[in-house]
Design an enzyme around this catalytic site. Structure first.
Site, mmCIF file in Angstrom:
data_model
loop_
_atom_site.group_PDB
_atom_site.id
_atom_site.type_symbol
_atom_site.label_atom_id
_atom_site.label_comp_id
_atom_site.label_asym_id
_atom_site.label_seq_id
_atom_site.Cartn_x
_atom_site.Cartn_y
_atom_site.Cartn_z
ATOM 1 N N SER A 191 1.439 -1.504 -0.096
ATOM 2 C CA SER A 191 -0.060 -0.088 0.228
ATOM 3 C C SER A 191 0.684 1.055 -0.101
ATOM 4 C CB SER A 191 -0.840 -0.110 0.767
ATOM 5 O OG SER A 191 -2.457 0.799 0.974
ATOM 6 N N ASP A 453 -8.503 -5.263 -6.350
ATOM 7 C CA ASP A 453 -7.914 -4.167 -5.580
ATOM 8 C C ASP A 453 -8.497 -2.474 -6.022
ATOM 9 O OD1 ASP A 453 -7.062 -2.616 -3.861
ATOM 10 O OD2 ASP A 453 -5.283 -3.318 -4.219
ATOM 11 N N HIS A 478 -5.704 -6.033 -2.192
ATOM 12 C CA HIS A 478 -5.287 -4.956 -1.595
ATOM 13 C C HIS A 478 -4.197 -5.684 -0.341
ATOM 14 C CE1 HIS A 478 -3.859 -1.076 -0.922
ATOM 15 N NE2 HIS A 478 -3.627 -0.938 0.221
#
Ligand SMILES: *[C@@H]1O[C@H](CO)[C@@H](O)[C@H](O)[C@H]1NC(C)=O
Ligand SMILES: *[C@@H]1O[C@H](CO)[C@@H](O)[C@H](O)[C@H]1NC(C)=O
Ligand SMILES: *[C@@H]1O[C@H](CO)[C@@H](O)[C@H](O)[C@H]1NC(C)=O
Length: 531
Positions: A191, A453, A478
């Protein structure tokens, strides 16, 4: 942040997980009253939960925590102020001073011992005899400067500061742990921290030999309308258990919520009870908060689809919403959404779904580091000063038509930090010009994404030559590739993890002692992740 039950559950879990919390004696004093929680932050709660349940260290594991004294302002050598930055070390696979170092970068949350025990760096370490180190991001977790989170302090919070920390940590830890200059340092992250890993290789190529960037949104975006475009696609995708009917049912459920919200009176009061909203919903801004929380609930089911700790995936959400569907009409969709909200609140240990906007603002304004340890204020600051990432519904495919628009997100930057909308827009543009957005031009970076995602659209999903590599894993959510391996993992995810190993072999060379069987990625974590 005034703690509702959800916050208490989170901190108690952290206390069990992080010995350093106790050592530092920083157990937050909580006020048990306010039930409120910010709607916009529900996604963060889900993310924390997934990370926490993913990264549990096993009973036999004993990673060491340490602290580095780092300059608060690394760009001003006359400024002698410092803060303590936490790191973790797992040396159980370490083959010696020349072996590679796998540096797992922390992002917008605290980092526990699981950060060096599970995930790619730990899973890949045995093959190379690598030393695994993780570094908590400045201003998050326990790496918050003693002076707190006032605006004057937050000036020292940015991705550029975080990269300066990587550089000085790399040098200090080499000395401290006696790692020679022959060791290749590889950065890992997921991320925002995945973007940091890529940028560490981009901006510090003399210190970082390669990077694996999972679900890394390297393009900053003020208006992140594409988020809901992907949510919409994923809800309709059979690969993850969605269908066009499911997407239609989500739209229908939101239409019913909006209808009740705008009816006022008894309908609105009933909706408040049925959905478990915390506040009265008499103000338009509070109704927008509720819609935002519901959107985050659906977005979260997509973003964390199929992951340990995620209360709902796409398949379960669709199951709830389509129960009782008849001939393309979904009278029960609203009921399904109510059930979904209950499931998510229950798993997060929350009593109600969304707070008033005024409470959200008040919580985000709190500057004591202890009560803000979950990092909401800090991350909001980074979105206002670097990244934007405001999820809106301006894409024609968006299934939630009445969501708060961009100005409502930007207002939060103004209300909490006094930052104008135009300054936020300028900051986002500057970030992209500084790092290059989706064309960073870094070499030896592997970008890993899942096409379920919503964040993959801000990342790099196509290789541009052999040294800027990319994997797009079908059906993966994700950072799914970072989770410990599970028997139920789909073949595509296994392929993705294997490809990461192969890419590293290309860049680092074959693991020494090829007689050692290369374990499948995540093997290590499968023993400790508690599945
Ligand atoms: C650098 O630090 C010194 C000492 O704290 C301070 O007086 C000076 O204003 C700082 N310079 C900048 C550009 O922030
Ligand atoms: C560091 O490495 C050198 C070279 O191998 C060795 O002589 C020295 O004893 C090591 N120091 C520590 C503290 O391990
Ligand atoms: C549902 O669809 C079928 C076939 O298209 C039709 O025969 C039936 O009458 C429909 N039922 C309702 C309740 O609309």
């Amino acid at each position: 942040m005034a703690g509702g039950p959800w916050l208490r559950a989170l901190l108690l879990a952290s206390l069990c997980e992080l010995p350093a919390l106790r050592a530092a004696g920083s157990r937050p004093g909580l006020t048990p009253s306010a039930p409120a929680r910010p709607a916009a932050l529900l996604l963060r709660r889900l993310g924390e939960r997934v990370r926490r349940l993913r990264g549990g260290a096993g009973p036999d594991s004993d990673p060491r925590a340490g602290w580095l004294q780092q300059p608060l302002d690394p760009f001003n050598s006359s400024d002698g102020r410092t803060f303590l930055q936490r790191y973790w070390v797992n040396d159980r696979h370490w083959a010696g001073q020349d072996a590679p170092v796998f540096l797992h970068l922390g992002g917008e949350g605290s980092l526990g011992p699981g950060s060096v025990m599970t995930g790619h760096p730990a899973a890949l370490a045995p093959a190379w005899g690598a030393l695994v180190i993780s570094l908590e991001h400045r201003f998050y977790g326990l790496s918050v400067p003693a002076e707190g989170l006032g605006l004057a302090q937050l000036r020292y919070l940015s991705s550029r500061h975080a990269l300066a920390d990587v550089a000085s940590a790399r040098l200090a830890l080499s000395r401290l742990l006696n790692v020679t200059s022959a060791s290749a340092w590889v950065c890992f992250g997921g991320s925002y921290a995945g973007a940091l890993a890529a940028w560490a290789r981009l901006k510090l190529p003399h210190l970082v030999a390669a990077a694996v960037a999972s679900s890394a949104p390297v393009r900053a975006a003020l208006d992140f309308a594409e988020y809901n475009a992907v949510v919409s696609r994923s809800l309709a995708s059979a690969v993850v258990g969605g269908s066009p009917e499911c997407r239609a049912a989500v739209s229908e459920a939101f239409a019913q919520v909006e209808h009740r919200l705008s009816s006022g009176g008894a309908a609105r009061a009933a909706l408040r009870t049925e959905l478990g909203a915390c506040g009265s919903l008499s103000r338009a801004e509070d109704r927008a908060e509720l819609l935002g929380a519901l959107q985050a609930l659906v977005g979260g089911a997509v973003q964390y689809d199929g992951q340990t700790g995620a209360p709902l995936g796409v398949r379960q959400l669709c199951g709830l919403l389509l129960k009782g569907a008849r001939n393309g009409s979904h009278p029960e969709a609203y009921l399904g959404l109510r059930l979904a909200a209950q499931i998510v609140m229950h798993s997060l240990g929350q009593r109600c779904l969304s707070s008033s906007r005024a409470q959200t603002v008040a919580q985000l304004k709190a500057t004591e580091p202890r009560v803000s340890s979950v990092g909401d204020r800090q991350w909001l600051y980074q979105t206002c000063t670097e990244f934007g990432f405001y999820v809106t519904c301006e894409d024609p495919g968006c299934p939630f038509p009445q969501l708060p628009a961009l100005p409502s997100h930007l207002e939060l930057c103004e209300q909490v930090f006094g930052l104008s909308a135009s300054s936020v827009a300028r900051a986002v543009a500057q970030t992209n010009s500084y790092y290059g957005g989706q064309a960073p031009g870094a070499t030896r970076v592997l970008f890993v994404n899942g096409d379920t995602d919503p964040w993959h659209v801000l990342s790099i999903t196509q290789a541009s030559g052999p040294s800027e590599a990319a994997l797009l894993i079908p059906g993966a959510s994700h950072c799914a590739d970072m989770a410990p391996e599970r028997p139920s993992d789909p073949a595509s995810l296994r392929w993705g993890r294997q490809s990461i190993l192969q890419q590293l072999q290309t860049w680092l060379g074959q693991p020494p002692g090829s007689q050692v069987k290369v374990p499948p990625c995540g093997k290590e974590g499968a023993d400790t992740g508690g599945h």
